[in-house]
Design an enzyme around this catalytic site. Sequence first.
Site, PDB file in Angstrom:
ATOM      1  N   ARG A 183       0.846  -1.196   0.000  1.00 30.64           N
ATOM      2  CA  ARG A 183       0.000   0.000   0.000  1.00 30.64           C
ATOM      3  C   ARG A 183       0.883   1.249   0.000  1.00 30.64           C
ATOM      4  O   ARG A 183       1.461   1.608   1.029  1.00 30.64           O
ATOM      5  CB  ARG A 183      -0.930   0.009   1.217  1.00 30.64           C
ATOM      6  CG  ARG A 183      -1.775   1.281   1.289  1.00 30.64           C
ATOM      7  CD  ARG A 183      -2.986   1.149   2.188  1.00 30.64           C
ATOM      8  NE  ARG A 183      -2.706   1.181   3.602  1.00 30.64           N
ATOM      9  CZ  ARG A 183      -3.638   1.351   4.554  1.00 30.64           C
ATOM     10  NH1 ARG A 183      -4.902   1.509   4.213  1.00 30.64           N
ATOM     11  NH2 ARG A 183      -3.304   1.352   5.827  1.00 30.64           N
TER      12      ARG A 183
ATOM     13  N   ASP B 276      -3.711   4.254  14.435  1.00 33.15           N
ATOM     14  CA  ASP B 276      -2.810   4.592  13.337  1.00 33.15           C
ATOM     15  C   ASP B 276      -3.180   5.964  12.796  1.00 33.15           C
ATOM     16  O   ASP B 276      -3.972   6.692  13.426  1.00 33.15           O
ATOM     17  CB  ASP B 276      -2.830   3.497  12.268  1.00 33.15           C
ATOM     18  CG  ASP B 276      -4.167   3.390  11.561  1.00 33.15           C
ATOM     19  OD1 ASP B 276      -5.037   4.240  11.792  1.00 33.15           O
ATOM     20  OD2 ASP B 276      -4.333   2.456  10.765  1.00 33.15           O
TER      21      ASP B 276
HETATM   22  C1  LIG Z   1      -6.958   2.181   9.559  1.00 33.96           C
HETATM   23  C2  LIG Z   1      -6.048   1.223   8.924  1.00 33.96           C
HETATM   24  O1  LIG Z   1      -5.457   1.511   7.951  1.00 33.96           O
HETATM   25  S1  LIG Z   1      -5.789  -0.284   9.626  1.00 33.96           S
HETATM   26  C3  LIG Z   1      -4.273  -0.801   8.895  1.00 33.96           C
HETATM   27  C4  LIG Z   1      -3.114  -0.061   9.392  1.00 33.96           C
HETATM   28  N1  LIG Z   1      -2.782  -0.417  10.740  1.00 33.96           N
HETATM   29  C5  LIG Z   1      -2.046  -1.518  10.975  1.00 33.96           C
HETATM   30  O2  LIG Z   1      -1.647  -2.161  10.050  1.00 33.96           O
HETATM   31  C6  LIG Z   1      -1.740  -1.895  12.384  1.00 33.96           C
HETATM   32  C7  LIG Z   1      -0.948  -3.177  12.408  1.00 33.96           C
HETATM   33  N2  LIG Z   1      -0.695  -3.641  13.741  1.00 33.96           N
HETATM   34  C8  LIG Z   1       0.370  -3.249  14.458  1.00 33.96           C
HETATM   35  O3  LIG Z   1       1.158  -2.420  14.019  1.00 33.96           O
HETATM   36  C9  LIG Z   1       0.594  -3.899  15.792  1.00 33.96           C
HETATM   37  O4  LIG Z   1      -0.191  -5.039  15.932  1.00 33.96           O
HETATM   38  C10 LIG Z   1       0.285  -2.993  16.999  1.00 33.96           C
HETATM   39  C11 LIG Z   1       1.184  -1.768  16.958  1.00 33.96           C
HETATM   40  C12 LIG Z   1      -1.154  -2.559  17.003  1.00 33.96           C
HETATM   41  C13 LIG Z   1       0.584  -3.794  18.267  1.00 33.96           C
HETATM   42  O5  LIG Z   1       1.916  -4.236  18.157  1.00 33.96           O
HETATM   43  P1  LIG Z   1       2.689  -4.877  19.402  1.00 33.96           P
HETATM   44  O6  LIG Z   1       2.461  -4.002  20.586  1.00 33.96           O
HETATM   45  O7  LIG Z   1       4.093  -5.122  18.966  1.00 33.96           O
HETATM   46  O8  LIG Z   1       1.932  -6.217  19.607  1.00 33.96           O
HETATM   47  P2  LIG Z   1       2.445  -7.491  20.388  1.00 33.96           P
HETATM   48  O9  LIG Z   1       3.493  -7.144  21.389  1.00 33.96           O
HETATM   49  O10 LIG Z   1       1.235  -8.187  20.896  1.00 33.96           O
HETATM   50  O11 LIG Z   1       3.099  -8.364  19.224  1.00 33.96           O
HETATM   51  C14 LIG Z   1       3.390  -9.739  19.371  1.00 33.96           C
HETATM   52  C15 LIG Z   1       4.144 -10.212  18.164  1.00 33.96           C
HETATM   53  O12 LIG Z   1       3.313 -10.059  17.002  1.00 33.96           O
HETATM   54  C16 LIG Z   1       3.963  -9.265  16.043  1.00 33.96           C
HETATM   55  N3  LIG Z   1       2.958  -8.433  15.360  1.00 33.96           N
HETATM   56  C17 LIG Z   1       2.005  -7.653  15.924  1.00 33.96           C
HETATM   57  N4  LIG Z   1       1.256  -7.079  14.972  1.00 33.96           N
HETATM   58  C18 LIG Z   1       1.757  -7.492  13.782  1.00 33.96           C
HETATM   59  C19 LIG Z   1       1.404  -7.230  12.444  1.00 33.96           C
HETATM   60  N5  LIG Z   1       0.383  -6.430  12.135  1.00 33.96           N
HETATM   61  N6  LIG Z   1       2.136  -7.797  11.461  1.00 33.96           N
HETATM   62  C20 LIG Z   1       3.173  -8.616  11.777  1.00 33.96           C
HETATM   63  N7  LIG Z   1       3.554  -8.908  13.036  1.00 33.96           N
HETATM   64  C21 LIG Z   1       2.838  -8.353  14.045  1.00 33.96           C
HETATM   65  C22 LIG Z   1       4.938  -8.410  16.814  1.00 33.96           C
HETATM   66  O13 LIG Z   1       5.967  -7.954  15.959  1.00 33.96           O
HETATM   67  C23 LIG Z   1       5.409  -9.390  17.881  1.00 33.96           C
HETATM   68  O14 LIG Z   1       6.363 -10.235  17.292  1.00 33.96           O
HETATM   69  P3  LIG Z   1       7.486 -11.023  18.152  1.00 33.96           P
HETATM   70  O15 LIG Z   1       6.752 -11.953  19.066  1.00 33.96           O
HETATM   71  O16 LIG Z   1       8.288 -11.754  17.110  1.00 33.96           O
HETATM   72  O17 LIG Z   1       8.275 -10.005  18.896  1.00 33.96           O
HETATM   73  O1  LIG Z   2      -7.165   2.085   5.785  1.00 32.87           O
HETATM   74  C1  LIG Z   2      -8.115   1.733   6.415  1.00 32.87           C
HETATM   75  C2  LIG Z   2      -8.926   2.603   7.192  1.00 32.87           C
HETATM   76  O2  LIG Z   2      -9.830   2.116   7.883  1.00 32.87           O
HETATM   77  O3  LIG Z   2      -8.649   3.811   7.133  1.00 32.87           O
HETATM   78 MG   LIG Z   3      -7.037   4.294   5.748  1.00 30.34          MG
END
Ligand SMILES: CC(=O)SCCNC(=O)CCNC(=O)[C@H](O)C(C)(C)COP(=O)(O)OP(=O)(O)OC[C@H]1O[C@@H](n2cnc3c(N)ncnc32)[C@H](O)[C@@H]1OP(=O)(O)O
Ligand SMILES: O=CC(=O)O
Ligand SMILES: [Mg+2]
Length: 535
Positions: free
Chosen positions: A166, A449
């Site tokens: 993206r 985010d």
């Molecule tokens: C409105 C929108 O656009 S929605 C889409 C955009 N937003 C996103 O993509 C958010 C994605 N998610 C994240 O960034 C994370 O899950 C967070 C920041 C919310 C939480 O992250 P953390 O606090 O690190 O979560 P947590 O400690 O429970 O993570 C556990 C494990 O999962 C992994 N993990 C957590 N989320 C993700 C993810 N989305 N992708 C890959 N790995 C992940 C962490 O890296 C960690 O790995 P490790 O055990 O090897 O160290």
């Molecule tokens: O990118 C996704 C959203 O909900 O914004």
């Molecule tokens: Mg969005």
Amino acid sequence: MADRLNYRIEVTGPVEGRFAEILTPAALDFLAKLDNTFAGRRRELLDARRRRREELQSGEKPLGFLPETRAIREDESWHVAPTAPGLEDRRVEITGPTDRKMTVNALNSGAKVWLADFEDATSPTWHNVIDGQLNLYDAIRRNIDFTTEAGKRYTIGDEPATIVARPRGWHLVEKHIRIDGRPVSASLVDFGLYFFHNARQLLARGVGPYFYLPKLENHLEARLWNDVFLLAQRELGIPRGTIRATVLIETITAAFEMDEILYELREHAAGLNAGRWDYIFSLIKNFAAHGADYVLPDRAQVTMTVPFMRAYTELLVRTCHKRGAHAIGGMAAFIPSRDPEVNATAIEKVRADKEREAGDGFDGSWVAHPGLVPVCREVFDGVLGGWPHQLGKLREDVHVTAEDLLDVASAGGEVTEAGVRANINVALRYVDAWLRGTGAAAIHNLMEDAATAEIARCQVWQWIRNGTKLEDGTALTRELAVQFLDEELAAVRADLGEGNRLDDAREIFTETALGEKLPSFLTTGAYARYLTDAR
Ligand SMILES: CC(=O)SCCNC(=O)CCNC(=O)[C@H](O)C(C)(C)COP(=O)(O)OP(=O)(O)OC[C@H]1O[C@@H](n2cnc3c(N)ncnc32)[C@H](O)[C@@H]1OP(=O)(O)O
Ligand SMILES: O=CC(=O)O
Ligand SMILES: [Mg+2]
């Protein structure tokens, strides 16, 4: 700096470590070609966005389905391109930033697709932008294994998710790459570098260059993307129609042009996604000064089952399936927790969200965390049966009008002091994280985010502008909001300790939530001021 093809290309960000492998002369020439061809149209479209927002804000030209494109909407005969390899089954898609660890974790998460995010989940520091490209480059070549200092080994498993990148939206620029002195469109940088380095490699591996397109406001912006794709494919000698794009319907104006957006991109379109958070942000932004009927309640009360949100998502499924495109659901903000009770609630909330989506006909949905992959998969497995999607579910029962989409008052609910404070608190914490290079953060057990932070600051602006009454009958004034801001800031400061960026976060919040005018994005000004030296 270099002069090539008569363009002057400057990279003003540091070319450190392996960045030169991404910023090759040939890749920069490719960006220059894209920028030179499309920069003018991008600027015109951004001007058109500004004009449209002014018209909407003044009530001069209300929103409706476009009369001039009625034929496209009513023509039942056209469909999008056939589903591309790796995108047949999209029942679970994980999203997340492109740092090295999350790249491996996302690919191994068991999700069918990984949305590799340069947008809402990424703080666009120069490091994040180019490091993210390097991580994708390595992951696609299965060359990303590493071991942490603590001895944990990261290696891509046997069934990695299909990558869908993206790029950043059309509103953003990348100030560290300049062509003839002007910063390049961030969309073209993220798309261009990914496509240039990886398209052939992806094809050799039996998939393709796939993209999510964020924050489009109308079908002319989709046409611009389509033209970018045509040029990019031509330049690399890759067959026309190889690229696939899934468009986020996450602005209120785009909701009125779903058919038209698919039509413009039909050779390359894979589907639409219901990007709920930016959608809510867009609604507030465009109607913030339209009076009480458009005032949304506390963010927690704007759920996906309120009538105007349900209308939007059902229209999306109907539109997609009529055209043979996948309909992909959005992001529930609840994330797993180490606290068993909080965790159980989060899983149940996500389950309910995915059950609604699967029942409404979506072909798959998003999760923010690997711990949520199983619940999403379980729900969609239950509804899809042996099928990879439910494109056959046409939802001909859905009839959505302009009034349905704009019936913001149907949300009901109320604005509370706790809701105002929560928005201020989350905005400060999120902006602090963003300024420190983290674009998605777990705050108070929710995923936050760029899109959710935009909602937080826009709601405060809207409530002040409308003198919205809190539960005890007090109207929210700017003075009261400043008092809440000071108190929340003190609490967050005590929590975060040294090294925080809360003074800058406060300034950004004050400018984007408490000013006379409501700026279009908090990220554009904050990027220019804080994330780049090349002002
Ligand atoms: C409105 C929108 O656009 S929605 C889409 C955009 N937003 C996103 O993509 C958010 C994605 N998610 C994240 O960034 C994370 O899950 C967070 C920041 C919310 C939480 O992250 P953390 O606090 O690190 O979560 P947590 O400690 O429970 O993570 C556990 C494990 O999962 C992994 N993990 C957590 N989320 C993700 C993810 N989305 N992708 C890959 N790995 C992940 C962490 O890296 C960690 O790995 P490790 O055990 O090897 O160290
Ligand atoms: O990118 C996704 C959203 O909900 O914004
Ligand atoms: Mg969005």
